[in-house]
Motif scaffolding. Structure first.
Motif, PDB file in Angstrom:
ATOM      1  N   LEU A  15      -4.086 -12.479  -0.599  1.00  0.00           N
ATOM      2  CA  LEU A  15      -4.249 -11.054  -0.391  1.00  0.00           C
ATOM      3  C   LEU A  15      -2.773 -10.643   0.259  1.00  0.00           C
ATOM      4  O   LEU A  15      -2.493 -11.176   1.151  1.00  0.00           O
ATOM      5  CB  LEU A  15      -5.302 -10.697   0.479  1.00  0.00           C
ATOM      6  N   SER A  16      -2.301  -9.735  -0.418  1.00  0.00           N
ATOM      7  CA  SER A  16      -0.974  -9.263   0.089  1.00  0.00           C
ATOM      8  C   SER A  16      -0.874  -7.840   0.324  1.00  0.00           C
ATOM      9  O   SER A  16      -0.967  -7.014  -0.754  1.00  0.00           O
ATOM     10  CB  SER A  16       0.092  -9.910  -1.040  1.00  0.00           C
ATOM     11  N   LEU A  17      -0.228  -7.469   1.287  1.00  0.00           N
ATOM     12  CA  LEU A  17      -0.144  -5.866   1.338  1.00  0.00           C
ATOM     13  C   LEU A  17       1.215  -5.248   2.110  1.00  0.00           C
ATOM     14  O   LEU A  17       1.870  -5.967   2.694  1.00  0.00           O
ATOM     15  CB  LEU A  17      -1.273  -5.037   1.993  1.00  0.00           C
ATOM     16  N   LEU A  18       1.441  -4.066   1.643  1.00  0.00           N
ATOM     17  CA  LEU A  18       2.789  -3.578   2.360  1.00  0.00           C
ATOM     18  C   LEU A  18       2.189  -2.375   2.979  1.00  0.00           C
ATOM     19  O   LEU A  18       1.605  -1.464   2.298  1.00  0.00           O
ATOM     20  CB  LEU A  18       3.701  -3.117   1.156  1.00  0.00           C
ATOM     21  N   TYR A  19       2.477  -1.934   4.202  1.00  0.00           N
ATOM     22  CA  TYR A  19       1.809  -0.810   4.847  1.00  0.00           C
ATOM     23  C   TYR A  19       2.765  -0.408   6.032  1.00  0.00           C
ATOM     24  O   TYR A  19       4.078  -0.691   6.266  1.00  0.00           O
ATOM     25  CB  TYR A  19       0.598  -1.328   5.625  1.00  0.00           C
ATOM     26  N   ASP A  20       2.244   0.904   6.495  1.00  0.00           N
ATOM     27  CA  ASP A  20       3.303   1.528   7.461  1.00  0.00           C
ATOM     28  C   ASP A  20       2.923   1.022   8.946  1.00  0.00           C
ATOM     29  O   ASP A  20       1.790   0.851   9.389  1.00  0.00           O
ATOM     30  CB  ASP A  20       3.025   2.936   7.334  1.00  0.00           C
ATOM     31  N   GLY A  21       3.882   0.702   9.337  1.00  0.00           N
ATOM     32  CA  GLY A  21       3.882   0.627  11.118  1.00  0.00           C
ATOM     33  C   GLY A  21       3.535  -0.820  11.435  1.00  0.00           C
ATOM     34  O   GLY A  21       3.740  -1.748  10.879  1.00  0.00           O
ATOM     35  N   ASP A  22       2.531  -0.700  12.465  1.00  0.00           N
ATOM     36  CA  ASP A  22       2.121  -1.856  12.976  1.00  0.00           C
ATOM     37  C   ASP A  22       0.567  -2.278  12.406  1.00  0.00           C
ATOM     38  O   ASP A  22      -0.035  -1.288  12.082  1.00  0.00           O
ATOM     39  CB  ASP A  22       2.086  -1.656  14.733  1.00  0.00           C
ATOM     40  N   PHE A  23       0.631  -3.398  12.639  1.00  0.00           N
ATOM     41  CA  PHE A  23      -0.827  -4.094  12.131  1.00  0.00           C
ATOM     42  C   PHE A  23      -1.929  -4.120  13.109  1.00  0.00           C
ATOM     43  O   PHE A  23      -2.940  -3.586  13.059  1.00  0.00           O
ATOM     44  CB  PHE A  23      -0.757  -5.316  11.409  1.00  0.00           C
ATOM     45  N   LYS A  24      -1.452  -4.858  14.199  1.00  0.00           N
ATOM     46  CA  LYS A  24      -2.541  -5.217  15.204  1.00  0.00           C
ATOM     47  C   LYS A  24      -3.180  -4.202  15.693  1.00  0.00           C
ATOM     48  O   LYS A  24      -4.402  -4.022  16.034  1.00  0.00           O
ATOM     49  CB  LYS A  24      -2.090  -6.257  16.088  1.00  0.00           C
TER      50      LYS A  24
END
Lengths: 171, 446
Positions: A85-94
């Motif tokens: 599972l791979s994603l590109l996203y905005d900003g912080d994750f946690k």
């Protein structure tokens, strides 16, 4: 090939990959990435494919609701025994994990329950730990627009459409 | 079933609003001897003020006790329990400087208030309605320390309201706060749905529908919580000069200040008075917080989306976004320190002045650290890129601010470090039972 810029000009456009300031993953600018690799439970692949059309059909709604995911991919490999599972996203994750859980839980759970080994349910307090346990650090990442979020793109599209309408009306 | 808060076991700071005017002090101590530190806690216990009479206090003064992670370690708490505390608390605020944006002038290497990693282990918070009452409470602390050479004072910050009853930038302060389920009385207009008690006190159901708990036995954490303490130096001269340089009249300066804050300096919200200040509205607690953004002001034409109050408390503005604002609320206790820079003075006098914030949160990562990192120090959540809070934000990522205006939007460039971090720590504020447990030995190893 022609028209390739000299090396120093090519390097002037370099993007630097950095660590997320809190939590796992790397980022280019403020675009973060995550890659999880885990096991599929026995018989899970069949369930996964059965659920997939509904998951794909609802993706735009739920991801639109989350509003920060630029792209998301899931694949099965090794004879359907493992997944990526791979994603590109905005900003912080946690910091956003708990919000993602509250916003998109029905959609994610409907696909992952009984398919991904160890999946605790995205609203579980153990969800963060589970995600982190399956992460693999990326070696390379590229983002076309490191300074533009999904939200920015939505706004720009709206503005661009409005300008277009205006020009059409004027013409 | 209405929530019943165990008020007589919750330290007063959690639920009590400070008096006005106020006289307070933050006293920070280093622990070199575990037994003596426990003796200190035992001696203080009879004087620690609970929230029991918070609505009508017998005396308008209180003393509360907090501990840093290192303080708990030095008291002798077992490693098993210590390991279960939230990571933000365990690491301490100085170690989290990059994530929190404490960089440049705000870097912990410049802090003048000790933190957990350099001597702040146990703290006394004193707040009173008069200087005399403050002295009485300080005397209690002084007596409790008698003969305890293993507990040393390493820092003291006195707090008190400036003569104009405003914080140093000139704004009326402490207007907006959540109404907590079970606190009694009725919410003020604008406070909205009561916040779940577990957002602010351990042992109660939180906004995720689960009971907020702490590490180790319930006796340690029940009715306790965490405070994010921040010492923020305010560069008043720089702020005033910035207003002067970005407006062509005194009224224009007030307008720019209001657009940066989201309220006029009187406390009157732009949401209800977008064109001109209405000080009477600013003073009226039944009106001055009674507004929302989603329906009335989605684009920030009144209250800019990047203004301070809309960042730290977006109310319903993020309804259509990923973020559930109810998971990221803070109960803010602010008090000023240092002398007021006289009205009209535009040159810095070299005096240290600012605000001490004690932000109550049961989950430091999901509450204080989220607000600080995502809302104050970034702009993506409101499609403002890397722009930060025009009053309290970091400046290394962006130093400009834009807000809608007619005929075109106004952009302010060259924002300065008006607010500089000079100290900060996550501290644990145990319930009174928790303090007793710690004082009595509990799980302590030494």
């Amino acid at each position: 090939m022609t028209n390739i810029l000299p090396l120093e000009e090519r390097l002037a456009m370099a993007q630097t990959m950095t660590d997320q300031p809190d939590g796992p993953g790397k980022r280019i600018g403020k675009r973060g990435e995550l890659t999880m690799i885990g096991n599929v439970v026995p018989g899970g692949a069949e369930l996964f494919r059965k659920r997939l059309p509904q998951f794909q059909a609802e993706a735009a709604y739920w991801e639109g609701r989350v509003g920060t995911v630029q792209s998301l991919r899931i694949l099965l490999f090794d004879n359907d025994t493992r997944f990526v599972l791979s994603l590109l996203y905005d900003g912080d994750f946690k910091p956003y994990l708990v919000d993602i859980a509250t916003q998109a839980a029905p959609w994610l759970d409907a696909l992952a329950d009984g398919v991904l080994e160890g999946y605790p349910g995205i609203t579980s307090p153990k969800a963060g730990e589970w995600v982190i346990s399956l992460l693999h650090p990326t070696e390379f990442s590229y983002a076309a627009h490191p300074d533009v979020s999904v939200r920015d793109l939505t706004r720009m599209k709206k503005l661009s459409a409005a300008v277009s309408d205006l020009l059409d009306a004027a013409g | 079933m209405p929530v019943q808060l165990e008020l007589d076991d919750i330290q007063g700071t959690v639920l009590r609003n400070r008096p006005m005017p106020y006289f307070g002090a933050y006293l920070l101590f280093r622990i070199d001897d575990a037994k003596q530190a426990r003796t200190l806690l035992r001696r203080l216990l009879p004087y620690v003020t609970s929230a029991a009479d918070w609505d009508r206090p017998v005396e308008d003064a209180w003393i509360n006790v907090v501990l840093t992670f290192e303080g708990l370690r030095r008291l002798g708490l077992s490693e098993t329990i210590l390991a279960e505390f939230p990571v933000e608390f365990r690491q301490g605020m100085a170690a989290r400087k990059v994530f929190l944006g404490d960089v440049g002038a705000s870097d912990p290497e410049h802090w003048d208030m000790p933190h957990g990693a350099n001597g702040f282990h146990v703290g006394l918070l004193v707040m009173a309605a008069s200087d005399e009452l403050r002295q009485q409470k300080l005397a209690v602390g002084h007596e409790a320390l008698a003969g305890l050479g293993g507990v040393k004072l390493v820092g003291r910050v006195d707090v008190g309201v400036p003569p104009n009853l405003r914080e140093h930038f000139g704004f009326a302060d402490g207007i907006s706060r959540p109404y907590i389920e079970g606190q009694g009385g009725a919410p003020l207009p604008g406070q909205g749905e009561p916040a779940k008690a577990g957002e602010f006190v351990l042992g109660y159901v939180n906004e995720l529908g689960v009971v907020a708990t702490g590490p180790g036995p319930e006796a340690l954490w029940r009715n306790g919580t965490y405070l994010a303490i921040r010492k923020i130096h305010q560069d008043v001269a720089a702020f005033r000069k910035y207003l002067r340089d970005n407006a062509d009249s005194p009224a224009g300066q007030e307008f720019v200040a209001a657009k940066m804050m989201g309220r006029w300096r009187s406390g009157c919200p732009l949401a209800l008075a977008p064109e001109a200040d209405d000080p009477e509205l600013g003073r009226d607690s039944r009106r001055n917080n009674d507004f929302a953004y989603y329906g009335e002001d989605p684009d920030g034409r009144r209250t800019p989306v990047g203004s301070h109050i809309r960042r730290v408390n977006p109310r319903d503005a993020l309804k259509e976004s990923l973020t559930d604002a109810r998971l990221h609320r803070l109960l803010r206790r602010g008090s000023s320190y240092g002398p007021m820079l006289p009205e009209g003075v535009l040159e810095d006098d070299g005096q240290d002045r600012g605000i001490i914030l004690a932000l109550v949160n049961a989950n430091p990562g999901r509450q204080f650290e989220f607000v600080q990192s995502q809302w104050i120090n970034d702009g993506d959540f409101v499609s403002e890129g890397s722009r930060t809070d025009p009053i309290a934000g970091r400046r290394d990522h962006s130093a400009d601010y834009a807000f809608p205006a007619r005929p075109v939007r106004r952009r302010l460039a060259g924002l300065l470090d008006f607010a500089v971090t000079r100290g900060g720590e996550h501290v644990f504020l145990p319930g009174i039972g928790g303090l007793r447990w710690l004082a009595g030995g509990g799980d302590l190893q030494t």
